[in-house]
Scaffold this active site. Sequence first.
Site, PDB file in Angstrom:
ATOM      1  N   HIS A 203       0.693  -1.387  -0.018  1.00 23.56           N
ATOM      2  CA  HIS A 203       0.072  -0.075   0.084  1.00 23.56           C
ATOM      3  C   HIS A 203       0.907   1.255   0.087  1.00 23.56           C
ATOM      4  O   HIS A 203       0.390   2.312  -0.016  1.00 23.56           O
ATOM      5  CB  HIS A 203      -0.946   0.101   1.256  1.00 23.56           C
ATOM      6  CG  HIS A 203       0.060   0.310   2.484  1.00 23.56           C
ATOM      7  ND1 HIS A 203       0.722  -0.548   3.207  1.00 23.56           N
ATOM      8  CD2 HIS A 203       0.015   1.465   3.113  1.00 23.56           C
ATOM      9  CE1 HIS A 203       1.209   0.186   4.158  1.00 23.56           C
ATOM     10  NE2 HIS A 203       0.799   1.246   4.323  1.00 23.56           N
TER      11      HIS A 203
HETATM   12  N1  UDP Z   1      -3.389  -4.975   9.110  1.00 19.85           N
HETATM   13  C1  UDP Z   1      -4.652  -5.492   9.317  1.00 19.85           C
HETATM   14  N2  UDP Z   1      -5.320  -5.707   8.424  1.00 19.85           N
HETATM   15  C2  UDP Z   1      -5.115  -5.808   7.099  1.00 19.85           C
HETATM   16  C3  UDP Z   1      -3.634  -5.393   6.809  1.00 19.85           C
HETATM   17  C4  UDP Z   1      -3.270  -4.790   7.714  1.00 19.85           C
HETATM   18  O1  UDP Z   1      -5.146  -5.095  10.406  1.00 19.85           O
HETATM   19  O2  UDP Z   1      -5.695  -6.362   6.261  1.00 19.85           O
HETATM   20  C5  UDP Z   1      -2.444  -4.480  10.395  1.00 19.85           C
HETATM   21  C6  UDP Z   1      -1.164  -4.898  10.559  1.00 19.85           C
HETATM   22  O3  UDP Z   1      -1.221  -6.266  11.009  1.00 19.85           O
HETATM   23  C7  UDP Z   1      -0.624  -3.613  11.000  1.00 19.85           C
HETATM   24  C8  UDP Z   1      -1.284  -2.653  10.676  1.00 19.85           C
HETATM   25  O4  UDP Z   1      -2.279  -2.825   9.932  1.00 19.85           O
HETATM   26  O5  UDP Z   1      -0.707  -3.772  12.360  1.00 19.85           O
HETATM   27  C9  UDP Z   1      -0.298  -1.979   9.656  1.00 19.85           C
HETATM   28  O6  UDP Z   1      -0.933  -0.986   8.802  1.00 19.85           O
HETATM   29  P1  UDP Z   1      -0.283  -0.643   7.394  1.00 19.85           P
HETATM   30  O7  UDP Z   1       0.532  -1.643   7.116  1.00 19.85           O
HETATM   31  O8  UDP Z   1      -1.591  -0.282   6.777  1.00 19.85           O
HETATM   32  O9  UDP Z   1       0.381   0.696   7.671  1.00 19.85           O
HETATM   33  P2  UDP Z   1       1.968   0.974   8.145  1.00 19.85           P
HETATM   34  O10 UDP Z   1       2.477   0.044   9.368  1.00 19.85           O
HETATM   35  O11 UDP Z   1       2.894   0.702   6.933  1.00 19.85           O
HETATM   36  O12 UDP Z   1       1.900   2.398   8.414  1.00 19.85           O
END
Ligand code: UDP
Length: 352
Positions: A203
């Site tokens: 994403h």
């Molecule tokens: N996550 C979730 N469901 C999903 C995909 C991700 O609960 O379908 C959780 C994942 O386990 C993590 C968080 O969302 O705890 C991460 O978010 P994301 O990857 O959107 O953001 P980033 O960490 O890159 O800022």
Amino acid sequence: MKLFTVIGARPQFIKASVVSKAIQEANGITETIVHTGQHFDSNMSDVFFNQLNIPRPSHQLDIHGGNHGAMTGRMLEQLEALMLQEKPDRVMVYGDTNSTLAGALAAAKLHIPVAHVEAGLRSFNMKMPEEINRILTDQVSDILFCPTDAAVKNLQNEGFGDKPVAIEKVGDVMQDAALLFAKKAAAPAGVNVPGEFILATLHRAENTDDPERLANIVAALNEIHTTKMPVVLPLHPRTRAAVERNGLKLNVHLIDPVGYFEMVWLLDHCRLVLTDSGGVQKEAYFFSKPCVTMRDQTEWVELIEAGVNVLAGANLGNILKAVSLCETRAVISGDLYGGGRAAEAVINALIK
Ligand code: UDP
């Protein structure tokens, strides 16, 4: 102490859940939660409030879409008005999104002290909106809660050691969440998950907004899925839109974004993680899974140093090679992120 918490995106709900729980268990802190609305689909927002028992936000701003400047500007204006109304003693922000920056900036201009959870992380890539948000947020924060030694070192290198601010290494609140909610893990309903699979997430704007990088990653995921092992991909709405916009086709096991209980189940049952997420790189480690990161840098450098995460960029050959390499790696264990006591450390520092 009257705390004003600003959250708005999926990873922030997960991080804030464990800190809010610790606040409720502590004496002397009351929390007002404001949801900016940056993520608004029920499977990107409501599900986390329901599953993780996050107190209902007192204010829901419903701000999403548009360019970064417009989104951040609208948040800034509305958050400032709410802070004037609520008169908090302190504002708490998480991570590196537009909601983080808007909350920190609105507070700083009103001379309200700002606490930043996940301070000091750097990718050293100023093209990332997240890097801009985290650098600016750190600049106006007066308590910088760092998850790692590397984060503390980054702040010291930027001269924070000479400023009248507190730098607290507390560990990673995401490990608290992973440990706390692992016992609630649940297979995603209505999804036929293969016995052996790779869990993928995708994403980051640097991948979704760059047609060449996106095409390479889609090609890599399709090839891995058809020739190596099934790939299960809970598809982020931004990625779904980008894939459609670019006329690409993902031939993998696509599912809708899942709740956190389902995500920890997938992390626990997968063979390997393939991601461009910040949080998911660490969760792979929490669940002892090797990780291939589809980015050119990571803020979580200790995972690379420990040999449990491989940076593969958005190059088809490199992603395939990294997956083959990681498949042969031994089981991972270690304690790089504080062992699940970060929220408690945050609250202790706030009270102090
Ligand atoms: N996550 C979730 N469901 C999903 C995909 C991700 O609960 O379908 C959780 C994942 O386990 C993590 C968080 O969302 O705890 C991460 O978010 P994301 O990857 O959107 O953001 P980033 O960490 O890159 O800022």
